[in-house]
Write an enzyme that holds these catalytic residues in place. Structure first.
Site, PDB file in Angstrom:
ATOM      1  CG  HIS A  91      -1.909   0.981   1.389  1.00  0.00           C
ATOM      2  ND1 HIS A  91      -1.675   2.259   1.829  1.00  0.00           N
ATOM      3  CD2 HIS A  91      -3.241   0.916   1.138  1.00  0.00           C
ATOM      4  CE1 HIS A  91      -2.816   2.934   1.849  1.00  0.00           C
ATOM      5  NE2 HIS A  91      -3.778   2.145   1.434  1.00  0.00           N
ATOM      6  CD  GLN A 107      -6.940  -4.752   3.880  1.00  0.00           C
ATOM      7  OE1 GLN A 107      -7.932  -5.439   4.140  1.00  0.00           O
ATOM      8  NE2 GLN A 107      -7.051  -3.495   3.517  1.00  0.00           N
ATOM      9  CE  LYS A 144      -7.155  -0.486   6.172  1.00  0.00           C
ATOM     10  NZ  LYS A 144      -8.006   0.083   5.117  1.00  0.00           N
ATOM     11  CB  CYS A 150      -3.730   3.308  -1.581  1.00  0.00           C
ATOM     12  SG  CYS A 150      -4.939   4.567  -1.225  1.00  0.00           S
TER      13      CYS A 150
HETATM   14  N1  7TS Z   1      -1.791  -1.000   4.578  1.00  0.00           N
HETATM   15  C1  7TS Z   1      -2.694  -1.752   3.942  1.00  0.00           C
HETATM   16  C2  7TS Z   1      -2.318  -3.142   3.505  1.00  0.00           C
HETATM   17  C3  7TS Z   1      -3.963  -1.243   3.700  1.00  0.00           C
HETATM   18  O1  7TS Z   1      -4.860  -2.006   3.065  1.00  0.00           O
HETATM   19  C4  7TS Z   1      -4.281   0.069   4.121  1.00  0.00           C
HETATM   20  C5  7TS Z   1      -5.607   0.692   3.807  1.00  0.00           C
HETATM   21  C6  7TS Z   1      -3.311   0.784   4.803  1.00  0.00           C
HETATM   22  C7  7TS Z   1      -2.072   0.229   5.006  1.00  0.00           C
HETATM   23  C8  7TS Z   1      -3.578   2.155   5.357  1.00  0.00           C
HETATM   24  O2  7TS Z   1      -4.449   2.051   6.428  1.00  0.00           O
HETATM   25  P1  7TS Z   1      -5.012   3.360   7.151  1.00  0.00           P
HETATM   26  O3  7TS Z   1      -6.028   2.840   8.097  1.00  0.00           O
HETATM   27  O4  7TS Z   1      -3.871   4.013   7.829  1.00  0.00           O
HETATM   28  O5  7TS Z   1      -5.591   4.217   6.071  1.00  0.00           O
HETATM   29  N2  7TS Z   1      -6.257   0.161   2.700  1.00  0.00           N
HETATM   30  C9  7TS Z   1      -7.373   0.615   2.121  1.00  0.00           C
HETATM   31  C10 7TS Z   1      -8.002  -0.065   1.070  1.00  0.00           C
HETATM   32  O6  7TS Z   1      -7.597  -1.113   0.587  1.00  0.00           O
HETATM   33  N3  7TS Z   1      -9.090   0.629   0.698  1.00  0.00           N
HETATM   34  O7  7TS Z   1      -9.186   1.714   1.472  1.00  0.00           O
HETATM   35  C11 7TS Z   1      -8.123   1.722   2.354  1.00  0.00           C
END
Ligand code: 7TS
Length: 438
Positions: A155, A235, A258, A396
């Protein structure tokens, strides 16, 4: 294979899922291990209608998960009865707020088997957790000519902070490639590792491909080369038990939203001796021991990394989410989700012109696909008309799109409250999309 009466430990179920093949012969049985109708009642939003008409079919759990009443009620209770600032008031209410906040830290520490709650830093989420490590670990331990390894399926939040660090220090970012199926090239990883490698940053579960990476093996190899390891668990944590000591990693980052918890709260786990050696991330209240204009000194762990008033309520809400998750029969939940993913994949494979993106042997919860001749955004918009929520775009992960030479994917991402009927609704809606475009 009798799953419903299994006495297997959670981690042996994880192992079965990682090695897949045998389990995949029993997919239908996997689906019968767990009845989502009961847990669905815990999620008020799942009872709502989209535009007052269509039942909500929520298949965007990779972006964020829905919240159970246990979390919503806990937040309400905190604000109604327990709210005060922490670590500073001598009065009873402030002590109560401090107790529930520090209690949340203990709960999170147990949830990932950290061993010590001082190794749990509350952050805004995965993104901030990774930025904290890049900034603080980076400032202390990364120098010109050093190397940071990331996988090609990260990501943006596990790429850009390292790029910023490399720009600031003259370190070099190197990328571990992955195959068309979505599996990390472990030989390439082995070749990239050297005495110059300072840190390996890799996702536990890819948000585009669904790939589960062999983080234990990665950690062991990296440690042998003298490098540190950060695992992005964003995830993973809402789907499987997490044991940071079993993985052996140095840092583990995840987001509350999540895993059925609130937004704006997440965790950085860091090994104590590393966190001790790292400088503060941000300056402000609570992170200091003493302040004078000549020199300030830092508070103990974990407070050194929590400048300013923390997100108390959401930390408490996140602890409630972990309690809720752990109250569900985890082995059967894992079987069920696996069965549902395979069911969805099999149904989607029958949709004309549909190609699955990401078919790693070890895979979970995320199903990306493209439909020949139809842009994913069009798919997403038409599905929305049927109350079906999926995500479309690059998720992303622009480098993943570049590598696979596609502009975007459509992505259904599952949680334990999803049902076979919802997968059927997704497929029916996709068939409508095809009828409209062809
Ligand atoms: N790493 C992974 C593997 C992710 O899927 C996400 C967010 C992040 C980091 C960042 O997480 P945050 O909570 O700090 O934003 N992924 C996604 C997605 O797949 N669709 O929307 C956000």
């Amino acid at each position: 294979m009798n799953m419903a009466t299994t006495t297997m430990t959670e981690f042996s179920v994880v192992q079965q899922i990682l090695t897949g093949v045998e389990l995949d012969r029993h997919c239908a049985q996997c689906l019968s291990t767990f009845d989502p109708t009961t847990v669905r009642k815990d999620f008020p939003i799942l009872q709502t209608l989209v535009r007052g008409k269509k039942p909500l079919v929520y298949l965007d759990n990779g972006a964020t998960t829905q919240k159970p009443l246990a979390v919503i009620d806990r937040l309400k209770q905190y604000y109604e009865l327990e709210n005060a600032n922490v670590h500073r008031g001598v009065y009873q209410l402030s002590q109560l707020a401090t107790d529930v906040y520090e209690g949340a830290r203990e709960t999170l520490s147990r949830f990932i088997n950290a061993g010590k709650s001082r190794e749990i830093i509350f952050t805004r989420g995965t993104t901030e957790s990774i930025n904290l490590v890049a900034s603080s670990f980076g400032r202390k331990f990364v120098h010109a000519g050093d190397e940071i390894l990331v996988s090609g399926m990260e990501h943006h939040s596990n790429i850009v902070p390292w790029q910023l660090l490399c720009e600031a220090t003259g370190a070099i970012l190197k990328v571990i490639s992955f195959s068309e199926r979505g599996e990390l090239d472990m030989d390439a990883f082995s070749r990239l590792l050297s005495s110059r490698t300072r840190l390996v940053a890799v996702t536990h579960l890819s948000n585009v491909l669904g790939t589960i990476n062999p983080v234990e093996e990665i950690t062991e190899m990296a440690h042998q080369a003298g490098a540190r390891v950060l695992v992005d668990g964003a995830q993973w944590v809402g789907h499987f038990p997490t044991d940071v000591r079993r993985i052996g990693c140095d840092f583990y980052a995840f987001s509350g939203h999540k895993m059925f918890g609130p937004t704006g709260i997440g965790v950085l786990y860091g090994r104590e001796e590393l966190l001790e050696a790292m400088p503060p991330y941000q300056g402000g209240g609570d992170m200091i021991a003493t302040v004078s204009f000549e020199k300030s000194t830092w508070n103990d762990l974990p407070y050194k990394f929590e400048a300013g008033t923390p997100n108390i309520a959401d930390a408490v809400g996140l602890a409630a989410a972990t309690d809720y998750l752990r109250s569900i029969d985890f082995p059967n939940l894992m079987y069920y989700e696996h069965g549902l993913m395979r069911y969805a994949e099999n149904r989607l494979r029958q949709v004309p012109g549909l190609r699955l993106i990401g078919e790693a042997g070890s895979k979970s919860s995320v199903i990306s696909f493209v439909l020949e001749g139809i842009h994913p955004h069009d798919i997403g918009t038409i599905l929305d008309g049927d109350g079906v929520c999926i995500r479309t775009g690059h998720h992303c992960c622009q480098p993943v799109m570049d590598k696979l030479d596609i502009p975007a994917t459509a992505r259904a991402s599952l949680a334990f409250y999803n049902t076979v009927a919802e997968i059927d609704a997704l497929v029916a809606s996709l068939n409508k999309v095809i009828a409209m475009f062809r």
